[in-house]
Scaffold this motif. Structure first.
Motif, PDB file in Angstrom:
ATOM      1  N   ARG A  42       0.850  -1.184   0.000  1.00 18.76           N
ATOM      2  CA  ARG A  42       0.000   0.000   0.000  1.00 18.76           C
ATOM      3  C   ARG A  42       0.887   1.235   0.000  1.00 18.76           C
ATOM      4  O   ARG A  42       2.017   1.209   0.504  1.00 18.76           O
ATOM      5  CB  ARG A  42      -0.938   0.015   1.207  1.00 18.76           C
ATOM      6  CG  ARG A  42      -0.250   0.074   2.560  1.00 18.76           C
ATOM      7  CD  ARG A  42      -1.251  -0.109   3.690  1.00 18.76           C
ATOM      8  NE  ARG A  42      -0.609  -0.149   4.996  1.00 18.76           N
ATOM      9  CZ  ARG A  42      -0.464   0.907   5.793  1.00 18.76           C
ATOM     10  NH1 ARG A  42      -0.914   2.084   5.402  1.00 18.76           N
ATOM     11  NH2 ARG A  42       0.120   0.793   6.965  1.00 18.76           N
ATOM     12  N   ILE A  43       0.389   2.296  -0.581  1.00 16.69           N
ATOM     13  CA  ILE A  43       1.128   3.555  -0.626  1.00 16.69           C
ATOM     14  C   ILE A  43       0.856   4.312   0.663  1.00 16.69           C
ATOM     15  O   ILE A  43      -0.302   4.542   1.029  1.00 16.69           O
ATOM     16  CB  ILE A  43       0.720   4.385  -1.855  1.00 16.69           C
ATOM     17  CG1 ILE A  43       1.053   3.621  -3.142  1.00 16.69           C
ATOM     18  CG2 ILE A  43       1.426   5.746  -1.847  1.00 16.69           C
ATOM     19  CD1 ILE A  43       0.494   4.260  -4.405  1.00 16.69           C
ATOM     20  N   VAL A  44       1.925   4.694   1.363  1.00 17.07           N
ATOM     21  CA  VAL A  44       1.767   5.391   2.643  1.00 17.07           C
ATOM     22  C   VAL A  44       2.053   6.881   2.527  1.00 17.07           C
ATOM     23  O   VAL A  44       1.684   7.652   3.420  1.00 17.07           O
ATOM     24  CB  VAL A  44       2.649   4.754   3.740  1.00 17.07           C
ATOM     25  CG1 VAL A  44       2.200   3.322   4.009  1.00 17.07           C
ATOM     26  CG2 VAL A  44       4.133   4.794   3.367  1.00 17.07           C
ATOM     27  N   ALA A  45       2.707   7.317   1.451  1.00 17.56           N
ATOM     28  CA  ALA A  45       2.974   8.742   1.241  1.00 17.56           C
ATOM     29  C   ALA A  45       3.465   8.953  -0.182  1.00 17.56           C
ATOM     30  O   ALA A  45       3.989   8.034  -0.824  1.00 17.56           O
ATOM     31  CB  ALA A  45       4.009   9.276   2.231  1.00 17.56           C
ATOM     32  N   VAL A  46       3.297  10.187  -0.655  1.00 21.86           N
ATOM     33  CA  VAL A  46       3.788  10.588  -1.973  1.00 21.86           C
ATOM     34  C   VAL A  46       4.613  11.856  -1.799  1.00 21.86           C
ATOM     35  O   VAL A  46       4.159  12.828  -1.181  1.00 21.86           O
ATOM     36  CB  VAL A  46       2.626  10.832  -2.953  1.00 21.86           C
ATOM     37  CG1 VAL A  46       3.145  11.380  -4.285  1.00 21.86           C
ATOM     38  CG2 VAL A  46       1.843   9.540  -3.182  1.00 21.86           C
ATOM     39  N   GLY A  47       5.828  11.838  -2.335  1.00 21.34           N
ATOM     40  CA  GLY A  47       6.710  12.996  -2.252  1.00 21.34           C
ATOM     41  C   GLY A  47       7.014  13.556  -3.624  1.00 21.34           C
ATOM     42  O   GLY A  47       6.875  12.870  -4.642  1.00 21.34           O
ATOM     43  N   ALA A  48       7.439  14.819  -3.655  1.00 28.47           N
ATOM     44  CA  ALA A  48       7.751  15.481  -4.922  1.00 28.47           C
ATOM     45  C   ALA A  48       8.891  16.466  -4.713  1.00 28.47           C
ATOM     46  O   ALA A  48       9.226  16.838  -3.584  1.00 28.47           O
ATOM     47  CB  ALA A  48       6.524  16.201  -5.466  1.00 28.47           C
ATOM     48  N   ASP A  49       9.464  16.902  -5.840  1.00 33.15           N
ATOM     49  CA  ASP A  49      10.526  17.899  -5.798  1.00 33.15           C
ATOM     50  C   ASP A  49      10.022  19.278  -6.205  1.00 33.15           C
ATOM     51  O   ASP A  49      10.810  20.197  -6.383  1.00 33.15           O
ATOM     52  CB  ASP A  49      11.682  17.478  -6.706  1.00 33.15           C
ATOM     53  CG  ASP A  49      11.262  17.369  -8.161  1.00 33.15           C
ATOM     54  OD1 ASP A  49      10.099  17.003  -8.431  1.00 33.15           O
ATOM     55  OD2 ASP A  49      12.095  17.650  -9.043  1.00 33.15           O
ATOM     56  N   ARG A  50       8.695  19.414  -6.353  1.00 34.61           N
ATOM     57  CA  ARG A  50       8.118  20.701  -6.750  1.00 34.61           C
ATOM     58  C   ARG A  50       6.651  20.744  -6.341  1.00 34.61           C
ATOM     59  O   ARG A  50       6.014  19.707  -6.162  1.00 34.61           O
ATOM     60  CB  ARG A  50       8.263  20.912  -8.254  1.00 34.61           C
ATOM     61  CG  ARG A  50       7.527  19.889  -9.108  1.00 34.61           C
ATOM     62  CD  ARG A  50       8.040  19.858 -10.537  1.00 34.61           C
ATOM     63  NE  ARG A  50       9.361  19.253 -10.602  1.00 34.61           N
ATOM     64  CZ  ARG A  50      10.102  19.197 -11.704  1.00 34.61           C
ATOM     65  NH1 ARG A  50       9.653  19.719 -12.831  1.00 34.61           N
ATOM     66  NH2 ARG A  50      11.288  18.618 -11.689  1.00 34.61           N
TER      67      ARG A  50
END
Length: 212
Positions: A42-50
């Protein structure tokens, strides 16, 4: 040799994005369709560089925690890399998935997540690495190309290969048309591979990835 065991526990995924997040959406859709227990993760978080990208919006619509770690907010690339590693580690992932994340990570990140950081590339590695894999395959006159799912190491698209999908190059193809067909295969392959390694476990023996 790196290894991740199989087991009944649902694996925790952190997904990193830089753009529209279509690969993220493919993962979200499959996990919703099959259920996290059956899929194995399961996906627990989503990160980005912008900021302000559709990939983050997709995560927010799915009710997932998000974070942004911008290079320009740090005094050096090394400081950014360490901050990104800390931000990801806060969610205690078993696997980290680059779903169109357009930054090269550094030593600190790989020290924490090496052998657990999955990336996709729109060519059949080791052919045509780098940022222009589709364009380079066309320019070379390749008759087939495709996509590669691989673990990230400290080179550019040089990590151990997990799986590959083949796409025929048509005479009438331009870069955009070919890339769209590659993306379709890439999304399916990424979803399949992440589920398989989450459910079954894997080991890395030199350059060879063995899914158990």
């Amino acid at each position: 040799m790196a290894a991740t065991p199989a087991g009944p526990a649902v694996k925790r995924l952190v997904v990193l994005v830089s753009g529209s997040g279509t690969n993220l959406q493919a993962l979200l859709d499959e996990i919703e369709r099959t259920g996290a227990e059956r899929y194995g993760a399961r996906i627990v978080a989503v990160g980005a560089d912008r900021d302000g990208i559709e990939g983050l919006a997709r995560a927010e619509r799915a009710g997932l925690p998000t974070f942004v770690c911008k290079v320009k907010d740090h005094e050096s690339r090394e400081a950014w890399d360490a901050a990104l590693a800390e931000a990801v580690a806060a969610y205690e992932p078993d696997l980290v998935v680059s779903a169109g994340f357009m930054k090269i990570v550094g030593k600190e990140f790989l020290a924490r997540f090496g052998g657990r950081f999955v990336n996709t590339h729109p060519a059949l590695l080791p052919s045509f690495p780098g940022a222009h894999g589709v364009r380079d395959a066309l320019a070379y006159g390749a008759k087939v190309t495709g996509c590669t799912v691989h673990f990230v190491d400290d080179g550019v698209d040089t990590g151990p290969i997990i799986a590959q999908g083949v796409v025929e190059v048509r005479d009438e193809d331009d870069e955009s048309a070919l890339h769209e067909r590659i993306k379709e295969v890439e999304r399916r392959l990424l979803v399949e591979v992440v589920g398989r390694i989450a459910r079954n476990g894997y080991r890395i023996e030199g350059r060879k990835v063995v899914i158990q």
